[in-house]
Design a protein around this motif. Structure first.
Motif, PDB file in Angstrom:
ATOM      1  N   PRO A 191      -6.141   6.684   1.037  1.00 61.23           N
ATOM      2  CA  PRO A 191      -6.564   6.151   2.335  1.00 61.23           C
ATOM      3  C   PRO A 191      -5.865   4.846   2.693  1.00 61.23           C
ATOM      4  CG  PRO A 191      -8.315   5.899   0.712  1.00 61.23           C
ATOM      5  CD  PRO A 191      -7.278   6.772   0.084  1.00 61.23           C
ATOM      6  N   ALA A 192      -5.489   4.051   1.686  1.00 60.40           N
ATOM      7  CA  ALA A 192      -4.784   2.798   1.958  1.00 60.40           C
ATOM      8  C   ALA A 192      -3.398   3.083   2.539  1.00 60.40           C
ATOM      9  CB  ALA A 192      -4.674   1.968   0.688  1.00 60.40           C
ATOM     10  N   LEU A 248       7.645  -1.301 -10.141  1.00 62.52           N
ATOM     11  CA  LEU A 248       6.287  -1.549 -10.622  1.00 62.52           C
ATOM     12  C   LEU A 248       5.436  -2.245  -9.566  1.00 62.52           C
ATOM     13  CD1 LEU A 248       7.042  -2.666 -14.282  1.00 62.52           C
ATOM     14  CD2 LEU A 248       6.252  -0.428 -13.487  1.00 62.52           C
ATOM     15  N   ALA A 249       6.082  -2.862  -8.580  1.00 56.88           N
ATOM     16  CA  ALA A 249       5.346  -3.492  -7.479  1.00 56.88           C
ATOM     17  C   ALA A 249       4.822  -2.469  -6.486  1.00 56.88           C
ATOM     18  CB  ALA A 249       6.250  -4.498  -6.756  1.00 56.88           C
ATOM     19  N   GLU A 250       5.324  -1.237  -6.573  1.00 59.17           N
ATOM     20  CA  GLU A 250       4.914  -0.183  -5.654  1.00 59.17           C
ATOM     21  C   GLU A 250       3.690   0.549  -6.206  1.00 59.17           C
ATOM     22  OE1 GLU A 250       8.642   1.441  -3.301  1.00 59.17           O
ATOM     23  OE2 GLU A 250       8.931   1.753  -5.445  1.00 59.17           O
ATOM     24  N   PRO A 251       2.929   1.221  -5.334  1.00 55.54           N
ATOM     25  CA  PRO A 251       1.766   1.982  -5.823  1.00 55.54           C
ATOM     26  C   PRO A 251       2.216   3.096  -6.761  1.00 55.54           C
ATOM     27  CG  PRO A 251       2.191   2.424  -3.489  1.00 55.54           C
ATOM     28  CD  PRO A 251       3.064   1.284  -3.871  1.00 55.54           C
ATOM     29  N   ARG A 277       0.809  -1.216   0.000  1.00 54.61           N
ATOM     30  CA  ARG A 277       0.000   0.000   0.000  1.00 54.61           C
ATOM     31  C   ARG A 277       0.847   1.273   0.000  1.00 54.61           C
ATOM     32  NH1 ARG A 277      -3.751  -1.455   5.060  1.00 54.61           N
ATOM     33  NH2 ARG A 277      -1.767  -2.443   5.673  1.00 54.61           N
ATOM     34  N   VAL A 278       2.128   1.148   0.283  1.00 54.29           N
ATOM     35  CA  VAL A 278       3.021   2.308   0.325  1.00 54.29           C
ATOM     36  C   VAL A 278       4.325   1.977  -0.388  1.00 54.29           C
ATOM     37  CG1 VAL A 278       2.092   3.213   2.495  1.00 54.29           C
ATOM     38  CG2 VAL A 278       4.001   1.588   2.552  1.00 54.29           C
TER      39      VAL A 278
END
Length: 296
Positions: free
Chosen positions: A154-155, A214-217, A96-97
């Motif tokens: 919000p996540a 790419l795995a990150e938001p 989420r971050v």
């Protein structure tokens, strides 16, 4: 039975074969192998390794599974262990971050010297807080200050809340969901320091990111055609939220030239950090006043 040295060597060898990218707190395969071996053995990251000591079989099984997952998914190791470290601080993280990493962290530890007085700083605002790692560091260093930490997602704020609670800073840090300054612009509050490590990766760079990024938001990375989409808003609207002697500090990573072009009418002060002297700029309230903000 493997020794610690053998376990780390095996992990490093596996990582080296997987064509991975290391940019999330650890510099290379060896660093990740050492950390992973300690994590799987239930030992702290600063543990003094006895290289010839036996490495427990259950830990070796766990280490093999962790390294296999890292190589197969190409996710940052922090997402697999759910912990990340920044300048000695430990934080919970998940997808989420983004994984904590910021040159601003070392500037916080230095109290943004010589630009502010740590003891007289009472109000700090962070934009795009993500995991709240920098907000927590600021609360630790600026012990007379309250920190307002904003994120649009919000996540991400759910992760931030967990970290704030872990550090028992619920009374020192206020988390807010907001599109940049929206939640505070009509509050009447003014800040000694506004800082941000916002999304700043330009479109061309976004198209060529390694799998780990790419795995990150992506909302936390993408900054538009020149990387300055959010940065422009942060700069343009900062003056109204700063105290007379307040400062604005923004990290822009590798986007130095784009920042110089976008803010050519402003006297950007580039701050020296361990990794670069072209990654973080500072502006004072007076720099941002009046005609200087017109036509950015």
């Amino acid at each position: 039975m493997n020794t610690f040295e053998q376990a780390i060597e095996a992990a490093e060898k596996h990582l080296l074969k997987a064509n991975l990218f290391y940019g999330h707190g650890m510099g290379d395969a060896y660093d990740e192998a050492v950390y992973a071996a300690l994590f799987c053995a239930g030992l702290p990251v600063d543990h003094d390794i006895a290289w010839e000591a036996s490495y427990p079989s259950p830990a070796f099984t766990k280490l093999s599974e962790l390294i296999n997952a890292r190589c197969h998914t190409k996710k940052p190791l922090a997402y697999l262990t759910h912990e990340a470290f920044l300048h000695g601080f430990k934080f919970y993280v998940d997808e989420r971050v983004i994984v904590p990493r910021s040159f601003i962290g070392e500037l916080i530890l230095d109290g943004f010297s010589p630009w502010v007085d740590v003891d007289k700083t009472t109000d700090i605002l962070e934009l795009c807080t993500g995991s709240a790692c920098l907000a927590i560091m600021a609360a630790e260093i600026f012990q007379n200050a309250h920190v307002d930490a904003i994120d649009i997602d919000p996540a991400a704020l759910e992760v931030a809340q967990r970290n704030v609670k872990d550090y028992a800073f619920e009374n020192r840090i206020t988390l807010m969901q907001s599109d940049l300054y929206t939640a505070v612009k009509d509050s009447g509050k003014r800040y000694d320091i506004i800082f941000s490590n916002p999304p700043y990766v330009n479109n061309a760079s976004m198209a060529n990111l390694p799998a780990e990024y790419l795995a990150e938001p992506q909302i936390a990375l993408a900054g538009g055609s020149d990387g300055m989409d959010l940065v422009r808003t942060i700069v343009n609207e900062a003056a109204a939220l700063l105290k007379p002697n307040g400062i604005l500090v923004i990290e822009i990573g590798n986007e130095y030239q784009h920042a110089q072009t976008a803010f050519k009418k402003l006297p950007l002060v580039w701050l020296d950090t361990s990794g670069s002297d072209e990654a973080v700029f500072l502006l004072t309230r007076s720099d941002l006043s009046g005609k200087n903000t017109i036509g950015l």
